[in-house]
Design a protein around this motif. Structure first.
Motif, mmCIF file in Angstrom:
data_model
loop_
_atom_site.group_PDB
_atom_site.id
_atom_site.type_symbol
_atom_site.label_atom_id
_atom_site.label_comp_id
_atom_site.label_asym_id
_atom_site.label_seq_id
_atom_site.Cartn_x
_atom_site.Cartn_y
_atom_site.Cartn_z
ATOM 1 N N HIS A 47 0.789 -1.222 0.000
ATOM 2 C CA HIS A 47 0.000 0.000 0.000
ATOM 3 C C HIS A 47 0.827 1.281 0.000
ATOM 4 O O HIS A 47 0.493 2.226 -0.738
ATOM 5 C CB HIS A 47 -0.989 0.023 1.174
ATOM 6 C CG HIS A 47 -1.906 1.187 1.138
ATOM 7 N ND1 HIS A 47 -1.719 2.316 1.922
ATOM 8 C CD2 HIS A 47 -2.999 1.449 0.371
ATOM 9 C CE1 HIS A 47 -2.661 3.195 1.655
ATOM 10 N NE2 HIS A 47 -3.444 2.713 0.725
ATOM 11 N N PRO A 48 1.925 1.399 0.771
ATOM 12 C CA PRO A 48 2.707 2.643 0.708
ATOM 13 C C PRO A 48 3.282 2.929 -0.684
ATOM 14 O O PRO A 48 3.410 4.098 -1.072
ATOM 15 C CB PRO A 48 3.828 2.404 1.730
ATOM 16 C CG PRO A 48 3.293 1.368 2.653
ATOM 17 C CD PRO A 48 2.434 0.478 1.798
ATOM 18 N N PHE A 49 3.607 1.882 -1.435
ATOM 19 C CA PHE A 49 4.135 2.081 -2.785
ATOM 20 C C PHE A 49 3.057 2.647 -3.704
ATOM 21 O O PHE A 49 3.320 3.534 -4.519
ATOM 22 C CB PHE A 49 4.682 0.762 -3.344
ATOM 23 C CG PHE A 49 5.974 0.334 -2.714
ATOM 24 C CD1 PHE A 49 7.183 0.798 -3.200
ATOM 25 C CD2 PHE A 49 5.977 -0.515 -1.621
ATOM 26 C CE1 PHE A 49 8.385 0.422 -2.619
ATOM 27 C CE2 PHE A 49 7.168 -0.905 -1.031
ATOM 28 C CZ PHE A 49 8.375 -0.440 -1.521
ATOM 29 N N TYR A 50 1.815 2.131 -3.567
ATOM 30 C CA TYR A 50 0.718 2.700 -4.352
ATOM 31 C C TYR A 50 0.463 4.149 -3.942
ATOM 32 O O TYR A 50 0.306 5.030 -4.790
ATOM 33 C CB TYR A 50 -0.582 1.892 -4.175
ATOM 34 C CG TYR A 50 -1.772 2.696 -4.634
ATOM 35 C CD1 TYR A 50 -2.047 2.848 -5.989
ATOM 36 C CD2 TYR A 50 -2.575 3.390 -3.718
ATOM 37 C CE1 TYR A 50 -3.084 3.653 -6.424
ATOM 38 C CE2 TYR A 50 -3.609 4.194 -4.143
ATOM 39 C CZ TYR A 50 -3.860 4.314 -5.493
ATOM 40 O OH TYR A 50 -4.882 5.117 -5.920
ATOM 41 N N ARG A 74 0.465 4.581 -15.390
ATOM 42 C CA ARG A 74 1.693 4.480 -14.607
ATOM 43 C C ARG A 74 1.522 4.083 -13.147
ATOM 44 O O ARG A 74 2.417 3.456 -12.571
ATOM 45 C CB ARG A 74 2.438 5.825 -14.662
ATOM 46 C CG ARG A 74 3.063 6.142 -15.993
ATOM 47 C CD ARG A 74 3.642 7.553 -16.037
ATOM 48 N NE ARG A 74 4.593 7.799 -14.962
ATOM 49 C CZ ARG A 74 5.215 8.970 -14.789
ATOM 50 N NH1 ARG A 74 4.976 9.980 -15.613
ATOM 51 N NH2 ARG A 74 6.080 9.138 -13.792
ATOM 52 N N ARG A 75 0.394 4.455 -12.500
ATOM 53 C CA ARG A 75 0.391 4.376 -11.042
ATOM 54 C C ARG A 75 0.548 2.958 -10.494
ATOM 55 O O ARG A 75 1.310 2.733 -9.546
ATOM 56 C CB ARG A 75 -0.843 5.059 -10.449
ATOM 57 C CG ARG A 75 -2.187 4.499 -10.862
ATOM 58 C CD ARG A 75 -3.295 5.289 -10.174
ATOM 59 N NE ARG A 75 -4.590 5.067 -10.801
ATOM 60 C CZ ARG A 75 -5.677 5.756 -10.472
ATOM 61 N NH1 ARG A 75 -5.626 6.675 -9.537
ATOM 62 N NH2 ARG A 75 -6.815 5.518 -11.091
ATOM 63 N N PHE A 80 3.873 -1.567 -8.370
ATOM 64 C CA PHE A 80 4.325 -2.959 -8.396
ATOM 65 C C PHE A 80 5.815 -3.062 -8.696
ATOM 66 O O PHE A 80 6.532 -3.846 -8.070
ATOM 67 C CB PHE A 80 3.516 -3.768 -9.410
ATOM 68 C CG PHE A 80 2.141 -4.151 -8.940
ATOM 69 C CD1 PHE A 80 1.951 -4.775 -7.720
ATOM 70 C CD2 PHE A 80 1.020 -3.897 -9.720
ATOM 71 C CE1 PHE A 80 0.697 -5.134 -7.260
ATOM 72 C CE2 PHE A 80 -0.245 -4.257 -9.282
ATOM 73 C CZ PHE A 80 -0.411 -4.878 -8.055
ATOM 74 N N ASP A 81 6.294 -2.285 -9.659
ATOM 75 C CA ASP A 81 7.718 -2.318 -9.997
ATOM 76 C C ASP A 81 8.575 -1.951 -8.788
ATOM 77 O O ASP A 81 9.580 -2.619 -8.483
ATOM 78 C CB ASP A 81 8.030 -1.348 -11.141
ATOM 79 C CG ASP A 81 7.584 -1.861 -12.498
ATOM 80 O OD1 ASP A 81 7.217 -3.050 -12.598
ATOM 81 O OD2 ASP A 81 7.601 -1.066 -13.459
ATOM 82 N N ASN A 82 8.200 -0.898 -8.083
ATOM 83 C CA ASN A 82 8.989 -0.435 -6.945
ATOM 84 C C ASN A 82 8.929 -1.403 -5.767
ATOM 85 O O ASN A 82 9.881 -1.487 -4.982
ATOM 86 C CB ASN A 82 8.534 0.951 -6.512
ATOM 87 C CG ASN A 82 8.857 2.018 -7.539
ATOM 88 O OD1 ASN A 82 9.774 1.866 -8.339
ATOM 89 N ND2 ASN A 82 8.091 3.106 -7.547
ATOM 90 N N ASN A 87 5.020 -7.413 -13.202
ATOM 91 C CA ASN A 87 3.851 -7.994 -13.861
ATOM 92 C C ASN A 87 2.987 -6.854 -14.390
ATOM 93 O O ASN A 87 2.062 -6.382 -13.713
ATOM 94 C CB ASN A 87 3.064 -8.880 -12.888
ATOM 95 C CG ASN A 87 1.978 -9.688 -13.598
ATOM 96 O OD1 ASN A 87 1.445 -9.265 -14.618
ATOM 97 N ND2 ASN A 87 1.644 -10.848 -13.038
ATOM 98 N N ASP A 88 3.279 -6.405 -15.608
ATOM 99 C CA ASP A 88 2.534 -5.296 -16.197
ATOM 100 C C ASP A 88 1.074 -5.650 -16.435
ATOM 101 O O ASP A 88 0.195 -4.776 -16.357
ATOM 102 C CB ASP A 88 3.179 -4.864 -17.510
ATOM 103 C CG ASP A 88 4.529 -4.192 -17.294
ATOM 104 O OD1 ASP A 88 4.908 -3.965 -16.119
ATOM 105 O OD2 ASP A 88 5.203 -3.897 -18.296
ATOM 106 N N ALA A 89 0.799 -6.914 -16.718
ATOM 107 C CA ALA A 89 -0.586 -7.340 -16.948
ATOM 108 C C ALA A 89 -1.406 -7.197 -15.668
ATOM 109 O O ALA A 89 -2.563 -6.762 -15.706
ATOM 110 C CB ALA A 89 -0.622 -8.780 -17.448
ATOM 111 N N LEU A 90 -0.815 -7.547 -14.543
ATOM 112 C CA LEU A 90 -1.509 -7.397 -13.258
ATOM 113 C C LEU A 90 -1.762 -5.927 -12.960
ATOM 114 O O LEU A 90 -2.848 -5.562 -12.490
ATOM 115 C CB LEU A 90 -0.685 -8.032 -12.137
ATOM 116 C CG LEU A 90 -1.302 -7.974 -10.735
ATOM 117 C CD1 LEU A 90 -2.596 -8.775 -10.683
ATOM 118 C CD2 LEU A 90 -0.307 -8.500 -9.694
#
Length: 231
Positions: A47-50, A74-75, A80-82, A87-90
């Motif tokens: 959650h903090p990353f989002y 991007r959000r 997820f990346d950070n 998983n770009d699809a997710l």
């Protein structure tokens, strides 16, 4: 402020508790797609990353550095990346379902209904929001906020965001209000407090995040019930 006849509000995190409702919606999606079991990160870790991604991108939108379409692309990918989930699809699925899921939750900011009930007999109430138009409509129509507002001005109507003075001018036109009879209450220092004052309206800054920013003739409040000290 005894000349005030119209009270304008921001929507997200001023009246409608975006941060709380977003967390509920994201937790639902996180469980639905079994993210913790698949990748080993708890929702509380995610959650903090989002939050950081979303808040940062909305600031870029406000400053006219990206579009809302770029934010949506991007959000979740950035979050997820950070976090460490590639998983770009997710991320795309989360974005597609998030906008619907969030309006299943309709918590309002603490003190919002008490304040609206206090103001409604005395003033004409309005909203000006930078939020996505269809989602913002559902937030109002499906929550306790329904029925309190004479007008709602959506930045999407003219593709211009607060603090641009044109969005405040549109709100004046729609509400048949005058600047010197109006006050704006919001939680974003630049978009709401600075934007309203630059346009020529009175303003109250709702400092939920303890930013401790100040400007002459702009009162700062920490809880909505403090508005009663001014209106």
């Amino acid at each position: 402020m005894n000349t005030i006849k119209h009270v304008f509000f921001d929507l997200d995190n001023t009246l409608w508790d975006f941060r709380k409702n977003a967390k509920f919606a994201l937790d639902e999606l996180y469980k639905k797609y079994d993210v913790e079991n698949r990748y080993g990160f708890t929702f509380e870790e995610f959650h903090p990353f989002y939050h950081d991604s979303n808040e940062g991108l909305w600031a870029l939108i406000r400053d006219k550095k990206i579009t809302k379409e770029e934010l949506r692309a991007r959000r979740f990918k950035e979050a997820f990346d950070n976090l460490g989930i590639d998983n770009d699809a997710l991320a795309k699925i989360f974005e597609e379902e998030y906008m619907e899921t969030i309006t299943n939750y309709n918590e309002v900011v603490d003190g919002a209904m008490e304040l609206l009930n206090y103001l409604k007999p005395k003033y004409k109430l309005h909203i000006i929001t930078n939020g996505f138009i269809e989602v913002s409509k559902r937030k109002i129509e499906t929550s306790d906020l329904k029925g309190y507002f004479e007008t709602v001005t959506y930045a999407d109507e003219i593709k211009i965001l607060k603090p641009d003075p044109r969005i405040f001018a549109l709100a004046m036109e729609k509400s048949d209000a005058k600047k010197d009879e109006s006050i704006y209450i919001g939680d974003d220092w630049i978009a709401d407090a600075v934007g309203a004052k630059a346009f020529g309206m009175s303003a109250i800054f709702f400092d939920q995040l303890d930013e401790n920013l100040s400007m002459d003739d702009v009162p700062t409040i920490k809880h909505l019930d403090e508005v009663k000290n001014y209106l």
